[in-house]
Design an enzyme around this catalytic site. Structure first.
Site, PDB file in Angstrom:
ATOM      1  CG  ASP A  14      65.039 178.396  82.659  1.00 56.91           C
ATOM      2  OD1 ASP A  14      65.999 178.050  83.378  1.00 56.91           O
ATOM      3  OD2 ASP A  14      64.309 179.356  82.937  1.00 56.91           O
ATOM      4  CD  GLU A  15      70.048 180.785  83.302  1.00 56.31           C
ATOM      5  OE1 GLU A  15      71.130 181.361  83.245  1.00 56.31           O
ATOM      6  OE2 GLU A  15      69.400 180.631  84.358  1.00 56.31           O
TER       7      GLU A  15
ATOM      8  CG  ASP B 294      67.702 182.924  80.100  1.00 56.45           C
ATOM      9  OD1 ASP B 294      67.085 181.931  80.543  1.00 56.45           O
ATOM     10  OD2 ASP B 294      67.779 184.011  80.709  1.00 56.45           O
TER      11      ASP B 294
END
Lengths: 347, 365
Positions: free
Chosen positions: A101-102, A7
Site C-alpha cells: 500500500d505504499e 500511501d
C-alpha cells in the site's frame, strides 16, 4: 529531485469496506486470525476509539467492544495493489514499492508539477479502484514520506525545497525515520524535542554519541536524504525489533516478547514478501550493557519454535538482562542457480 | 604557524595519511589533514570518523601552530613542487601560503577546532609483534572478508588474542581463512575484536617488512602503532560467528599441490566456467588430477596435473575464485588440500599455522 510518496489510506480496511458496504460505517479492523491476532489495519471509525494497527486483538476489543474484526485476505489486497501499481507506472518507470500500500515515485524527469501528477494519480486510483490515497510531494524520499502523513486521509501535502529549512525546524524528532519512542525519549531527556533542537549538535558531537547513525541523523534532521528511488530494489531481509522500557530478565519474559515479535514478523512477511523464498531466520539481542549478539540458522520456513530456539541459544551466551529483541529472516538470493549450488559454512 | 620542511618528508607523510580522507564531503573538514607543529616536527592527521591515521615528519618549526588543509590537494601540490625546500606559513584565518623556489601557492584551510578528536590508545592492553608477521597474517586472510553489508560482523577481520596466540580470521560464509602466530602477552590482554575492512586495507599499506607493531584496544577502538605512525579504528560491533565449529575434523585424503602449477591450471580452466554457476571440477584419480569446466553452448576446458594420489576416485566442484584466492596469497611452494568427500568442505593447509576452509558447490557437471 521530485519525489512523490503515495500511501493508501488504511488500505486493507478500505478494501474490506468497499467489498462490504454494509460494514462501511462501523468501526472495523483487519487482523491476524491466530490465537494472538493483532490489528493489521483499522478504519478511521475504529481509530476514534483508540484502536491502532499492531495492537493486540483483545486490547482493541476492550477499547471498542462493537469492533468488527475481519480476517486478512491477502490475495484480494495484492490484486488491488497490482492495479494501483499499474496506475503509478503510467507516470514514471521509477516506482519503488515499499509494501502493498505504499510506494515512492521519482517524477524529476516530468516537466509537469509534481503536485498535479499526485492529484491525478489519486483521482485515477479513486476512479478505478474506489479507494482513497494520500500523497506527499518533496525534494527527497524522507520528506515525501513525512508529507504524505500531513493531510491524511485523502489529501496531499507538498514541501518545496525553499520550505525545507522552516519545515524541519519545528518537526518533532519522532517523525524521522529510525527514531523510535525510546530514542525520542532519550533525546527529550537532553531537551531535544524537534529536529531544530537536534540541528544545534555538531556532526562530530553526534557521531561521538551515536556512531555512524549520528552521521545519518545529522543530515536527516536537516531534511537531507540522498537515497535514490530504486525501482528494482530487492529486499535482502525483513526484520522487526522492539526496545523494552523495562529490561527482560527471565527466559520466560523473553519468550513471551519473542512470541509478539514473531507474530508481527510473520504478518509482515505475509504482507510485503509473501512471494519470496526465505533462506535464514535470525534473532538479535541487545543486552542492558549495550553489547549485541545475533544468532541465525538456515530455515526455509521459520515458525515460532525456530525463533524460540535461536533466542535461547543467543541468550545463553550471556544470560544478561535484555533491552532489545529483534527477529528477522533473510531471503534467498534471486540468482538462485548459483546460490543453490554454492554450499555455505554452517555457523 | 610557520614551518620549513623537505618535499620528500612531507610527501611521504601525506601519502601515509591521505587514503583515509573521505571523498564524499559529508563534513568538509574530513577532506582535510590536520597539521600541528610539535617540538621536533610536523604532526599530520586524517580521519573519516571510523579510521584515523597520524604520523609525524621532521620539520623546522619557526612558529608553532596548527591548521587543517585539503589533504589530497596538498599532496598533489607537494608532488609537483620544483625543489626540496618548502615553507608553509598559515595565518590566523587558516590561509596557508606555500613557497618553494619560485612557486607560490595559497590555499584555504579550516580551523583545527572543527577537526574531530583523535581517540586515545589504551596503553595497558598493548601487545607487540613484528610488522612482517602481521602483514603476512593479513595478506593470508583479508581476501576472504565478506562485502555483504547485511552481515556486518563479517565485514572485517577477527583478531582473537588468547593463550599467547594471535589468531586472525576472515570469512564470507562460503570460505574461511585463518592464520595464527605466537605472541607473548599476559592473560589480562586476552580479547576478541573485529577490525573493519577499511582499517585492514590501510594497515596492510602501512605495514613494512622491518620493525615492530604495537596493538592496543579500548572498548570500541583498536590502535596500531608502527614506525612512528598511529592508526586508530572503530571496531565492528557484534559477535563473530564461532569459526572453530566449521573447521572439519580429520580428512580422508591429503593431497600435495604445487602452488604455481595448480593456480595456473585453475586460472586457465576457469575461463570456461559458466557465469551462472561459476564452478570448476576437480577429479582425482590414481596419481592424477583433472580440472574441468564447461558452459553449455559455449565450450569446455580440461587440464591434467600429475600428483601423488592413492585414495579412491573423488570428484568435487568449487568456485574457481575461492579456490585461487589463497594460492595467490601464499608464498609456499607446496599447498596441501584435504578432502573428506564431494559434499564436505575442503581444507587448504601449508606447513605453517594457516587454514582455509572452502565449501564445495553442488553442481552436476
Amino acid at each position: 529531485m521530485k519525489v512523490i510518496h503515495l500511501d493508501m489510506d488504511c488500505f486493507y480496511a478500505a478494501v474490506e469496506m468497499r467489498e462490504r458496504p454494509d460494514l462501511a460505517n462501523l468501526p472495523l479492523a483487519v487482523g491476524g486470525g491466530s490465537r494472538r491476532g493483532v490489528v493489521t489495519t483499522c478504519n478511521y471509525e475504529a481509530r476514534k476509539y483508540g484502536v491502532r494497527s499492531a495492537m493486540p486483538g483483545f486490547l482493541a476489543r476492550e477499547r471498542c467492544p462493537q469492533l468488527v474484526f475481519l480476517p486478512v485476505r491477502f490475495d484480494l489486497y495484492r490484486a488491488e495493489s497490482t492495479k494501483i501499481r499499474n496506475i503509478l507506472h503510467r507516470y514514471t518507470p521509477l516506482v519503488e514499492p515499499l509494501s502493498l500500500d505504499e510506494a515512492y515515485l521519482d517524477v524529476s524527469a516530468s516537466d509537469r508539477y509534481a503536485w498535479d501528477i499526485a492529484k491525478e494519480i489519486r483521482k485515477s486510483i479513486c476512479d478505478e479502484t474506489g479507494l482513497t490515497a494520500s500523497a506527499g510531494i518533496a525534494p527527497n524520499k524522507m520528506l515525501a514520506k513525512i508529507a504524505s502523513d500531513w493531510r491524511k486521509p485523502n489529501g496531499q501535502f507538498a514541501i518545496t525545497p525553499d520550505q525545507v529549512e522552516g519545515f524541519m525546524k519545528d518537526l518533532p524528532l519522532r517523525k524521522i525515520w529510525g527514531i523510535g519512542p525510546k530514542s525520542a525519549e532519550r533525546f527529550a531527556g537532553k531537551g531535544i524535542q524537534t529536529c531544530g533542537d537536534l540541528q544545534k549538535l555538531s556532526l562530530p558531537e553526534l557521531v561521538r554519541q551515536m556512531g555512524k547513525w549520528g552521521e545519518e541523523l545529522y543530515h536527516l534532521c536537516r531534511g537531507r536524504d540522498d537515497r535514490a528511488v530504486e525501482p528494482n530494489r530487492i529486499r535482502k531481509s525483513l526484520s522487526t525489533e522492539q526496545t523494552y522500557l523495562e529490561n527482560l530478565t527471565s527466559a520466560a519474559q523473553c519468550e513471551r516478547a519473542m512470541e509478539d515479535l514473531v507474530s508481527d514478523l510473520l504478518a509482515d512477511i505475509q504482507m510485503s514478501a509473501a512471494d519470496r523464498r526465505i533462506h535464514k531466520a535470525f534473532v538479535k539481542i541487545k543486552f542492558a550493557d549495550f553489547s549485541r549478539t545475533t544468532r541465525e540458522g538456515i530455515h526455509p520456513s521459520p515458525d515460532f519454535e525456530t525463533f524460540r530456539t535461536l533466542l535461547l541459544e543467543a541468550w545463553k551466551r550471556k544470560a544478561h538482562p535484555i533491552r532489545l529483541l529483534g527477529a528477522g529472516v533473510r531471503f534467498a538470493e534471486e540468482a538462485r542457480e548459483f546460490e543453490d549450488a554454492q554450499q555455505w559454512l554452517d555457523f | 604557524m610557520k614551518i620549513a620542511v623537505t618535499k620528500e618528508a612531507l610527501l611521504e607523510g601525506l601519502q601515509r595519511i591521505q587514503n583515509v580522507v573521505s571523498n564524499r564531503a559529508t563534513l568538509p573538514v574530513l577532506t582535510n589533514a590536520l597539521l600541528e607543529t610539535t617540538d621536533t616536527g610536523l604532526q599530520l592527521t586524517t580521519t573519516d570518523l571510523e579510521v584515523g591515521i597520524r604520523c609525524t615528519i621532521p620539520a623546522k618549526v619557526q612558529k608553532p601552530g596548527s591548521t587543517t588543509l585539503p589533504a589530497r590537494r596538498l599532496a598533489a601540490i607537494v608532488r609537483e613542487l620544483p625543489s626540496s625546500e618548502i615553507t608553509i606559513e598559515v595565518d590566523g584565518e587558516n590561509i596557508a601560503t606555500i613557497r618553494c623556489g619560485a612557486s607560490f601557492f595559497k590555499i584555504y584551510g579550516l580551523p583545527k577546532t572543527e577537526f574531530p578528536e583523535f581517540p586515545i590508545a589504551g596503553e595497558q592492553t598493548a601487545i607487540t609483534l613484528k610488522q612482517s608477521e602481521l602483514k603476512d597474517g593479513l595478506r593470508k586472510t583479508s581476501y576472504a572478508i565478506s562485502s555483504d553489508e547485511t552481515r556486518y560482523v563479517l565485514n572485517g577481520i577477527l583478531f582473537s588474542l588468547a593463550d599467547n596466540k594471535m589468531t586472525l580470521v576472515a570469512t564470507d560464509g562460503r570460505r574461511l581463512a585463518l592464520f595464527d602466530t605466537d605472541v607473548e602477552f599476559p592473560k589480562s590482554h586476552e580479547r576478541d575484536f573485529i577490525l573493519p575492512t577499511k582499517a585492514v586495507t590501510e594497515l596492510q599499506r602501512l605495514l613494512g617488512e622491518e620493525g615492530e607493531v604495537t596493538i592496543s584496544t579500548s572498548e570500541n577502538f583498536a590502535f596500531f602503532e608502527l614506525s612512528g605512525t598511529f592508526l586508530s579504528s572503530k571496531l565492528v560491533e557484534g559477535n563473530y560467528p564461532n569459526y572453530r565449529q566449521v573447521v572439519p575434523g580429520e580428512a580422508k585424503e591429503r593431497i600435495a599441490l604445487e602452488r604455481d602449477a595448480f593456480l595456473n591450471c585453475v586460472r586457465r580452466v576457469s575461463l570456461l566456467s559458466s557465469d551462472k554457476t561459476s564452478s570448476v571440477r576437480l577429479n582425482f584419480t590414481r596419481d592424477n588430477l583433472d580440472i574441468t569446466a564447461n558452459t553449455p553452448e559455449v565450450g569446455e576446458a580440461k587440464e591434467s596435473l600429475t600428483i601423488k594420489y592413492r585414495g579412491k576416485d573423488l570428484s568435487i566442484a568449487f568456485n574457481p575464485e575461492f579456490l585461487m584466492d589463497p594460492f595467490r596469497n601464499l608464498a609456499n611452494e607446496e599447498v596441501y588440500l584435504e578432502l573428506i568427500d564431494e559434499m564436505s568442505p575442503g581444507v587448504l593447509k601449508i606447513n605453517t599455522p594457516f587454514l582455509y576452509v572452502i565449501m564445495p558447490m553442488r553442481v552436476s557437471v
